[in-house]
Design a protein around this motif. Structure first.
Motif, PDB file in Angstrom:
ATOM      1  N   SER A   1      46.270  45.746  47.300  1.00 18.88           N
ATOM      2  CA  SER A   1      45.896  46.645  46.217  1.00 18.88           C
ATOM      3  C   SER A   1      46.080  48.084  46.651  1.00 18.88           C
ATOM      4  O   SER A   1      46.060  48.391  47.843  1.00 18.88           O
ATOM      5  N   GLU A   2      46.272  48.946  45.673  1.00 22.62           N
ATOM      6  CA  GLU A   2      46.325  50.381  45.919  1.00 22.62           C
ATOM      7  C   GLU A   2      44.898  50.937  45.952  1.00 22.62           C
ATOM      8  O   GLU A   2      43.924  50.220  45.700  1.00 22.62           O
ATOM      9  N   ALA A   3      44.771  52.204  46.257  1.00 17.50           N
ATOM     10  CA  ALA A   3      43.454  52.843  46.302  1.00 17.50           C
ATOM     11  C   ALA A   3      42.813  52.866  44.919  1.00 17.50           C
ATOM     12  O   ALA A   3      43.500  52.822  43.889  1.00 17.50           O
ATOM     13  N   ASN A   4      41.501  52.926  44.916  1.00 18.19           N
ATOM     14  CA  ASN A   4      40.729  53.084  43.685  1.00 18.19           C
ATOM     15  C   ASN A   4      40.701  54.572  43.332  1.00 18.19           C
ATOM     16  O   ASN A   4      40.017  55.362  43.972  1.00 18.19           O
ATOM     17  N   ARG A   5      41.473  54.953  42.311  1.00 16.91           N
ATOM     18  CA  ARG A   5      41.593  56.366  41.939  1.00 16.91           C
ATOM     19  C   ARG A   5      40.635  56.744  40.801  1.00 16.91           C
ATOM     20  O   ARG A   5      40.752  57.831  40.233  1.00 16.91           O
ATOM     21  N   SER A   6      39.715  55.870  40.465  1.00 15.92           N
ATOM     22  CA  SER A   6      38.759  56.150  39.394  1.00 15.92           C
ATOM     23  C   SER A   6      37.499  56.773  39.985  1.00 15.92           C
ATOM     24  O   SER A   6      37.450  57.095  41.178  1.00 15.92           O
ATOM     25  N   ASP A   7      36.476  56.928  39.146  1.00 17.95           N
ATOM     26  CA  ASP A   7      35.207  57.462  39.637  1.00 17.95           C
ATOM     27  C   ASP A   7      34.122  56.391  39.661  1.00 17.95           C
ATOM     28  O   ASP A   7      32.935  56.703  39.735  1.00 17.95           O
ATOM     29  N   ILE A   8      34.512  55.112  39.589  1.00 17.07           N
ATOM     30  CA  ILE A   8      33.546  54.016  39.669  1.00 17.07           C
ATOM     31  C   ILE A   8      33.953  53.052  40.784  1.00 17.07           C
ATOM     32  O   ILE A   8      35.080  53.072  41.267  1.00 17.07           O
ATOM     33  N   VAL A   9      33.026  52.215  41.180  1.00 18.14           N
ATOM     34  CA  VAL A   9      33.282  51.193  42.195  1.00 18.14           C
ATOM     35  C   VAL A   9      33.923  49.982  41.519  1.00 18.14           C
ATOM     36  O   VAL A   9      33.447  49.516  40.486  1.00 18.14           O
ATOM     37  N   ARG A  10      35.015  49.509  42.103  1.00 15.42           N
ATOM     38  CA  ARG A  10      35.640  48.289  41.588  1.00 15.42           C
ATOM     39  C   ARG A  10      35.000  47.091  42.271  1.00 15.42           C
ATOM     40  O   ARG A  10      35.471  46.570  43.257  1.00 15.42           O
ATOM     41  N   TRP A  11      33.877  46.643  41.697  1.00 20.59           N
ATOM     42  CA  TRP A  11      33.195  45.460  42.212  1.00 20.59           C
ATOM     43  C   TRP A  11      34.013  44.214  41.873  1.00 20.59           C
ATOM     44  O   TRP A  11      34.416  44.009  40.721  1.00 20.59           O
ATOM     45  N   SER A  12      34.249  43.378  42.875  1.00 22.33           N
ATOM     46  CA  SER A  12      34.957  42.121  42.625  1.00 22.33           C
ATOM     47  C   SER A  12      34.511  41.081  43.641  1.00 22.33           C
ATOM     48  O   SER A  12      33.898  41.405  44.667  1.00 22.33           O
ATOM     49  N   MET A  13      34.841  39.825  43.347  1.00 16.92           N
ATOM     50  CA  MET A  13      34.514  38.712  44.238  1.00 16.92           C
ATOM     51  C   MET A  13      35.785  37.926  44.539  1.00 16.92           C
ATOM     52  O   MET A  13      36.565  37.617  43.640  1.00 16.92           O
ATOM     53  N   ASP A  14      35.998  37.615  45.826  1.00 16.32           N
ATOM     54  CA  ASP A  14      37.045  36.687  46.230  1.00 16.32           C
ATOM     55  C   ASP A  14      36.365  35.350  46.498  1.00 16.32           C
ATOM     56  O   ASP A  14      35.738  35.178  47.556  1.00 16.32           O
ATOM     57  N   LEU A  15      36.485  34.421  45.587  1.00 17.17           N
ATOM     58  CA  LEU A  15      35.861  33.112  45.757  1.00 17.17           C
ATOM     59  C   LEU A  15      36.971  32.079  45.897  1.00 17.17           C
ATOM     60  O   LEU A  15      37.864  32.000  45.047  1.00 17.17           O
ATOM     61  N   ARG A  16      36.917  31.294  46.954  1.00 20.18           N
ATOM     62  CA  ARG A  16      38.017  30.366  47.262  1.00 20.18           C
ATOM     63  C   ARG A  16      37.544  28.924  47.149  1.00 20.18           C
ATOM     64  O   ARG A  16      36.381  28.613  47.427  1.00 20.18           O
ATOM     65  N   TRP A  17      38.491  28.050  46.782  1.00 19.31           N
ATOM     66  CA  TRP A  17      38.159  26.666  46.458  1.00 19.31           C
ATOM     67  C   TRP A  17      39.271  25.740  46.952  1.00 19.31           C
ATOM     68  O   TRP A  17      40.434  26.129  47.000  1.00 19.31           O
TER      69      TRP A  17
ATOM     70  N   GLN B   1      34.541  33.606  51.815  1.00 22.29           N
ATOM     71  CA  GLN B   1      34.285  34.276  50.543  1.00 22.29           C
ATOM     72  C   GLN B   1      33.958  35.739  50.806  1.00 22.29           C
ATOM     73  O   GLN B   1      33.473  36.088  51.887  1.00 22.29           O
ATOM     74  N   HIS B   2      34.191  36.574  49.801  1.00 25.01           N
ATOM     75  CA  HIS B   2      33.912  37.998  49.973  1.00 25.01           C
ATOM     76  C   HIS B   2      33.406  38.608  48.668  1.00 25.01           C
ATOM     77  O   HIS B   2      33.889  38.268  47.587  1.00 25.01           O
ATOM     78  N   ILE B   3      32.453  39.523  48.799  1.00 26.68           N
ATOM     79  CA  ILE B   3      32.068  40.422  47.716  1.00 26.68           C
ATOM     80  C   ILE B   3      32.639  41.789  48.087  1.00 26.68           C
ATOM     81  O   ILE B   3      32.389  42.278  49.190  1.00 26.68           O
ATOM     82  N   ARG B   4      33.394  42.414  47.179  1.00 30.08           N
ATOM     83  CA  ARG B   4      34.089  43.652  47.529  1.00 30.08           C
ATOM     84  C   ARG B   4      33.719  44.789  46.558  1.00 30.08           C
ATOM     85  O   ARG B   4      34.240  44.837  45.446  1.00 30.08           O
ATOM     86  N   PRO B   5      32.851  45.671  46.969  1.00 31.92           N
ATOM     87  CA  PRO B   5      32.657  46.913  46.201  1.00 31.92           C
ATOM     88  C   PRO B   5      33.693  47.942  46.669  1.00 31.92           C
ATOM     89  O   PRO B   5      33.458  48.685  47.624  1.00 31.92           O
ATOM     90  N   LYS B   6      34.848  47.953  46.026  1.00 33.59           N
ATOM     91  CA  LYS B   6      35.947  48.851  46.427  1.00 33.59           C
ATOM     92  C   LYS B   6      35.630  50.263  45.954  1.00 33.59           C
ATOM     93  O   LYS B   6      35.584  50.540  44.754  1.00 33.59           O
ATOM     94  N   LEU B   7      35.410  51.156  46.914  1.00 29.76           N
ATOM     95  CA  LEU B   7      34.932  52.492  46.595  1.00 29.76           C
ATOM     96  C   LEU B   7      36.038  53.370  46.024  1.00 29.76           C
ATOM     97  O   LEU B   7      37.217  53.173  46.328  1.00 29.76           O
ATOM     98  N   PRO B   8      35.671  54.348  45.209  1.00 26.06           N
ATOM     99  CA  PRO B   8      36.656  55.355  44.802  1.00 26.06           C
ATOM    100  C   PRO B   8      37.256  56.028  46.025  1.00 26.06           C
ATOM    101  O   PRO B   8      36.604  56.160  47.066  1.00 26.06           O
ATOM    102  N   GLU B   9      38.482  56.473  45.899  1.00 24.07           N
ATOM    103  CA  GLU B   9      39.236  56.970  47.039  1.00 24.07           C
ATOM    104  C   GLU B   9      38.490  58.055  47.810  1.00 24.07           C
ATOM    105  O   GLU B   9      38.490  58.074  49.039  1.00 24.07           O
TER     106      GLU B   9
END
Length: 293
Positions: free
Chosen positions: A229-245, A117-125
């Motif tokens: 995924s491509e880079a995060n071109r926004s000014d916020i963190v793209r927080w997401s979770m990869d949860l596997r089952w 499992q992963h928690i991903r705070p994908k940072l702005p570029e």
């Protein structure tokens, strides 16, 4: 919410399915608040160690970890993800009935929360650390099944990709290769700054599809579906979770603790059991193979 027959057919045909409106504020707000509290604890530790000179305490959840990461010149993902983050709100979220209802049509009634499992705070570029420069914040194409041991090759491992903010093309939502989950698991090679990626000669011929997912939505991925995924071109963190089952009666392909979250046959994993199993796993220093490549 349970998947309809049409939705399940789409998942198996395309290799993915986006479902909006699965989760609401009651499901997400406590978890987000705990991530916020965890980031604050990380900031306090870094400040106490003299690594940073400012807490960024007035910054919102969607930006604070990016500013802290820039201040230290590296990623803080490991501090907020598994297995460093085994906090109770995360455990409670893994036991969310709405998620289990959604997954039951795909993995069956014996539902196991996979160890990977992963928690991903994908940072702005502009905030991406030096180790990620080769991909400029991109996640290179890979299959989740490609990072598991061969014992799980016949196990359907379903990833529920859950954004905690609106995941758009600008913020670097996932790009999925439709119908490319059929056939054998593709050869993976090591990608600088990321982990594993599909070997270039084995890339799917089909073009990827960008899949926006709103906060509260869930993107379901077949374990063999290539995605990135491509880079995060926004000014916020793209927080997401990869949860596997997966079906609890089948191999996970990763010799680490998971959670039995729904069963008609066996007792469910308690929070203390989960903590104890991870304590035991982390104390075990014997060499263990974690993935095939």
């Amino acid at each position: 919410m349970q998947l309809t027959a049409t939705q399940m057919e789409t998942f198996h045909y395309e290799g993915y399915l986006a479902v909006e409106g699965v989760l609401d504020s009651e499901d997400l707000d406590l978890l987000i608040a705990d991530f916020d509290a965890l980031v604050d604890e990380v900031a306090q530790d870094l400040y106490g160690e003299g690594v940073i000179s400012e807490h960024y305490a007035d910054e919102p959840f969607e930006r604070r970890i990016a500013l802290l990461s820039r201040a230290i010149g590296g990623s803080l993902q490991a501090r907020v993800s598994f297995p460093n983050n085994l906090r109770r709100p995360l455990f409670d979220f893994l036991n969310n009935k709405k998620l289990h209802d959604l997954l039951e049509g795909l993995v069956g009634s014996e539902i196991y929360c996979h160890p990977c499992q992963h928690i991903r705070p994908k940072l702005p570029e502009g905030f991406v650390g030096p180790g990620y420069e080769d991909f400029a914040g991109k996640s290179p194409p890979h299959q989740d099944a490609g990072v598991l041991l061969p014992e799980a090759d016949e196990t359907l491992v379903v990833t529920s990709w859950i954004p905690l903010v609106n995941a758009t093309e600008e913020t670097g939502t996932l790009q999925v290769y439709p119908r490319a989950h059929r056939g054998e698991i593709r050869q993976h090679v090591h990608a600088p700054g990321y982990g594993l990626t599909i070997e270039p000669t084995q890339m799917p011929e089909v073009q990827p599809v960008t899949v926006p997912v709103g906060k509260g939505g869930v993107l379901l991925l077949h374990g063999r579906t290539p995605h990135g995924s491509e880079a995060n071109r926004s000014d916020i963190v793209r927080w997401s979770m990869d949860l596997r089952w997966n079906d609890a009666r089948q191999p996970t392909g990763r010799p680490l603790p998971g959670l039995l979250v729904r069963s008609e046959e066996n007792p469910l994993t308690t929070y203390q059991d989960w903590l104890d199993s991870w304590k035991e796993a982390r104390a075990d220093t014997r060499p263990r193979k974690m993935w095939r490549w």
